[in-house]
Scaffold this motif. Structure first.
Motif, PDB file in Angstrom:
ATOM      1  N   GLU A  97     -16.501 -12.592 -58.447  1.00 33.02           N
ATOM      2  CA  GLU A  97     -17.549 -13.572 -58.107  1.00 33.02           C
ATOM      3  C   GLU A  97     -17.233 -14.927 -57.447  1.00 33.02           C
ATOM      4  N   THR A  98     -16.141 -15.431 -58.258  1.00 35.44           N
ATOM      5  CA  THR A  98     -15.840 -16.873 -57.936  1.00 35.44           C
ATOM      6  C   THR A  98     -15.212 -16.956 -56.369  1.00 35.44           C
ATOM      7  N   VAL A  99     -14.448 -16.028 -56.086  1.00 39.52           N
ATOM      8  CA  VAL A  99     -14.218 -15.736 -54.644  1.00 39.52           C
ATOM      9  C   VAL A  99     -15.415 -15.573 -53.807  1.00 39.52           C
ATOM     10  N   LEU A 100     -16.162 -14.657 -54.032  1.00 34.71           N
ATOM     11  CA  LEU A 100     -17.157 -14.378 -53.121  1.00 34.71           C
ATOM     12  C   LEU A 100     -18.150 -15.664 -52.801  1.00 34.71           C
ATOM     13  N   ASP A 101     -18.402 -16.237 -54.037  1.00 37.64           N
ATOM     14  CA  ASP A 101     -19.199 -17.570 -54.221  1.00 37.64           C
ATOM     15  C   ASP A 101     -18.703 -18.566 -53.267  1.00 37.64           C
ATOM     16  N   ALA A 102     -17.183 -18.795 -53.300  1.00 37.26           N
ATOM     17  CA  ALA A 102     -16.674 -19.667 -52.505  1.00 37.26           C
ATOM     18  C   ALA A 102     -16.626 -19.401 -50.886  1.00 37.26           C
ATOM     19  N   LEU A 103     -16.818 -18.194 -50.573  1.00 39.40           N
ATOM     20  CA  LEU A 103     -16.847 -17.943 -49.192  1.00 39.40           C
ATOM     21  C   LEU A 103     -18.584 -17.976 -48.659  1.00 39.40           C
ATOM     22  N   ASP A 104     -19.447 -18.153 -49.451  1.00 37.69           N
ATOM     23  CA  ASP A 104     -20.650 -18.345 -49.011  1.00 37.69           C
ATOM     24  C   ASP A 104     -20.959 -19.828 -48.793  1.00 37.69           C
ATOM     25  N   THR A 105     -21.395 -20.141 -47.419  1.00 32.60           N
ATOM     26  CA  THR A 105     -21.900 -21.548 -47.143  1.00 32.60           C
ATOM     27  C   THR A 105     -22.703 -21.657 -45.803  1.00 32.60           C
ATOM     28  N   ARG A 106     -23.037 -22.826 -45.368  1.00 32.81           N
ATOM     29  CA  ARG A 106     -23.816 -22.893 -44.245  1.00 32.81           C
ATOM     30  C   ARG A 106     -23.014 -23.409 -43.101  1.00 32.81           C
ATOM     31  N   GLY A 107     -23.188 -23.162 -41.913  1.00 30.95           N
ATOM     32  CA  GLY A 107     -22.595 -23.778 -40.661  1.00 30.95           C
ATOM     33  C   GLY A 107     -21.545 -22.895 -40.167  1.00 30.95           C
ATOM     34  N   ARG A 108     -21.012 -23.375 -39.158  1.00 36.01           N
ATOM     35  CA  ARG A 108     -19.774 -22.517 -38.706  1.00 36.01           C
ATOM     36  C   ARG A 108     -18.651 -22.872 -39.139  1.00 36.01           C
ATOM     37  N   VAL A 109     -17.675 -22.088 -39.906  1.00 34.99           N
ATOM     38  CA  VAL A 109     -16.415 -22.437 -40.622  1.00 34.99           C
ATOM     39  C   VAL A 109     -15.197 -21.902 -39.932  1.00 34.99           C
ATOM     40  N   SER A 110     -14.124 -22.697 -40.043  1.00 37.40           N
ATOM     41  CA  SER A 110     -12.848 -22.412 -39.375  1.00 37.40           C
ATOM     42  C   SER A 110     -12.014 -22.903 -40.869  1.00 37.40           C
ATOM     43  N   TYR A 111     -11.064 -21.711 -41.227  1.00 33.03           N
ATOM     44  CA  TYR A 111     -10.155 -21.936 -42.144  1.00 33.03           C
ATOM     45  C   TYR A 111      -8.803 -22.439 -41.826  1.00 33.03           C
ATOM     46  N   TYR A 112      -8.242 -23.039 -42.781  1.00 31.54           N
ATOM     47  CA  TYR A 112      -6.588 -23.501 -42.568  1.00 31.54           C
ATOM     48  C   TYR A 112      -5.781 -23.511 -43.621  1.00 31.54           C
ATOM     49  N   ALA A 113      -4.645 -23.349 -43.559  1.00 35.30           N
ATOM     50  CA  ALA A 113      -3.803 -23.457 -44.741  1.00 35.30           C
ATOM     51  C   ALA A 113      -2.411 -23.819 -44.254  1.00 35.30           C
ATOM     52  N   PRO A 114      -1.401 -24.312 -45.206  1.00 35.57           N
ATOM     53  CA  PRO A 114       0.020 -24.803 -44.746  1.00 35.57           C
ATOM     54  C   PRO A 114       0.548 -23.231 -44.497  1.00 35.57           C
ATOM     55  N   ASP A 115       1.047 -23.119 -43.038  1.00 34.00           N
ATOM     56  CA  ASP A 115       1.864 -22.122 -42.441  1.00 34.00           C
ATOM     57  C   ASP A 115       1.157 -20.620 -42.676  1.00 34.00           C
ATOM     58  N   GLY A 116      -0.272 -20.847 -43.019  1.00 34.94           N
ATOM     59  CA  GLY A 116      -1.055 -19.467 -43.121  1.00 34.94           C
ATOM     60  C   GLY A 116      -0.862 -18.743 -44.164  1.00 34.94           C
ATOM     61  N   ARG A 117      -0.070 -19.194 -45.339  1.00 37.13           N
ATOM     62  CA  ARG A 117       0.451 -18.217 -46.393  1.00 37.13           C
ATOM     63  C   ARG A 117       0.319 -18.755 -47.653  1.00 37.13           C
ATOM     64  N   ARG A 118       0.081 -20.305 -47.576  1.00 38.20           N
ATOM     65  CA  ARG A 118       0.166 -20.795 -49.114  1.00 38.20           C
ATOM     66  C   ARG A 118      -1.280 -21.778 -49.190  1.00 38.20           C
ATOM     67  N   ALA A 119      -1.330 -21.939 -50.714  1.00 36.18           N
ATOM     68  CA  ALA A 119      -2.508 -22.862 -50.807  1.00 36.18           C
ATOM     69  C   ALA A 119      -1.926 -24.202 -50.649  1.00 36.18           C
ATOM     70  N   PRO A 120      -3.018 -25.156 -50.360  1.00 28.85           N
ATOM     71  CA  PRO A 120      -4.419 -24.999 -50.623  1.00 28.85           C
ATOM     72  C   PRO A 120      -4.947 -24.499 -49.341  1.00 28.85           C
ATOM     73  N   VAL A 121      -6.252 -23.902 -49.505  1.00 29.56           N
ATOM     74  CA  VAL A 121      -6.927 -23.453 -48.433  1.00 29.56           C
ATOM     75  C   VAL A 121      -8.001 -24.668 -48.251  1.00 29.56           C
ATOM     76  N   MET A 122      -7.997 -24.875 -46.873  1.00 30.10           N
ATOM     77  CA  MET A 122      -8.910 -25.953 -46.227  1.00 30.10           C
ATOM     78  C   MET A 122     -10.102 -25.344 -45.194  1.00 30.10           C
ATOM     79  N   ARG A 123     -11.115 -26.155 -45.108  1.00 29.25           N
ATOM     80  CA  ARG A 123     -12.228 -25.324 -44.072  1.00 29.25           C
ATOM     81  C   ARG A 123     -12.892 -26.299 -43.501  1.00 29.25           C
ATOM     82  N   ARG A 124     -12.930 -26.367 -42.255  1.00 32.15           N
ATOM     83  CA  ARG A 124     -13.981 -27.126 -41.576  1.00 32.15           C
ATOM     84  C   ARG A 124     -15.280 -26.447 -40.968  1.00 32.15           C
ATOM     85  N   ARG A 125     -16.260 -27.233 -41.502  1.00 33.21           N
ATOM     86  CA  ARG A 125     -17.617 -26.643 -41.481  1.00 33.21           C
ATOM     87  C   ARG A 125     -18.489 -27.628 -40.335  1.00 33.21           C
TER      88      ARG A 125
END
Length: 229
Positions: free
Chosen positions: A137-165
């Motif tokens: 549930e925590t993961v699914l809740d973290a995915l739900d948001t408004r707007g157009r979203v783009s995700y990024y992470a260092p080298d694509g394999r490590r945390a932290p995950v960032m998003r631009r909405r």
């Protein structure tokens, strides 16, 4: 977004089960128990409760998969050896329904997820879809948001995950932190060139969800048992 990902994972699992029993023509929304054991029957009490519930459920495909979920769970409890070693077929679809998801067929053969078009593809195509394991549930809740979203992470394999909405033209940059919440961040450069120069890689929603799931798992594993009392 969580509902879209959950439906995508259901279609992948449904393709696996359809392949197992050579019933690709029944894919994607079907009651698999009739192919596992055509003689299987629910107990009279459970069957009556299910029938009463389904009378309030709109949509034939939704009713059929709800019935399939109940029947498969009962079959697994009574005779687990009869089932193949495949991931639970209906788990992501039940979560989809529980999170308010619904769908109708559109005129082009796609699915309308309450205003969002979704192309189901083919069984063969969905067999190639990467699995989505972070169903908490925590993961699914973290995915739900408004707007157009783009995700990024260092080298694509490590945390932290960032998003631009982008919400109504306003940009919001956020980071998924150790407290398992999104918080404003200034670590995302304004331009795509700057993002690349900072060593950040764009992620699709499945990759982002898996990294978020990893962060949630580490947080729960590191929790002091005393804090859970």
């Amino acid at each position: 977004m969580s509902r879209r990902i959950l439906l995508r994972e259901y279609l992948r699992r449904a393709a696996l089960w359809a392949q197992e029993y050579a019933v690709e023509s029944a894919w994607p929304f079907f009651d698999v128990t009739q192919y596992v054991d055509p003689e299987f029957r629910l107990s009279p009490g459970t069957a009556a409760e299910l029938e009463a519930f389904l009378s309030r459920v709109p949509g034939s495909e939704i009713r059929e998969t709800c019935a399939g979920a109940v029947r498969l769970a009962d079959m697994r409890e009574r005779n687990p050896a009869a089932l193949p070693g495949l991931p639970d077929l209906y788990e992501p679809l039940v979560l989809f329904y529980e999170r308010g998801g619904e769908f109708v067929r559109d005129s082009a053969g796609g699915l309308d997820l309450t205003g969002v078009s979704f192309r189901p593809g083919t069984p063969q195509g969905n067999l190639r879809t990467p699995p989505f394991r972070a169903l908490g549930e925590t993961v699914l809740d973290a995915l739900d948001t408004r707007g157009r979203v783009s995700y990024y992470a260092p080298d694509g394999r490590r945390a932290p995950v960032m998003r631009r909405r982008v919400v109504r033209g306003e940009r919001r940059d956020e980071l998924f932190g150790p407290d398992l919440r999104w918080a404003p961040t200034d670590r995302l450069p304004e331009t795509e060139e700057g993002v690349k120069g900072a060593g950040l890689v764009p992620l699709d929603e499945i990759a982002a969800a898996e990294l978020i799931g990893g962060a949630v798992g580490r947080a729960f594993r590191s929790t002091d048992p005393k804090d859970m009392l």
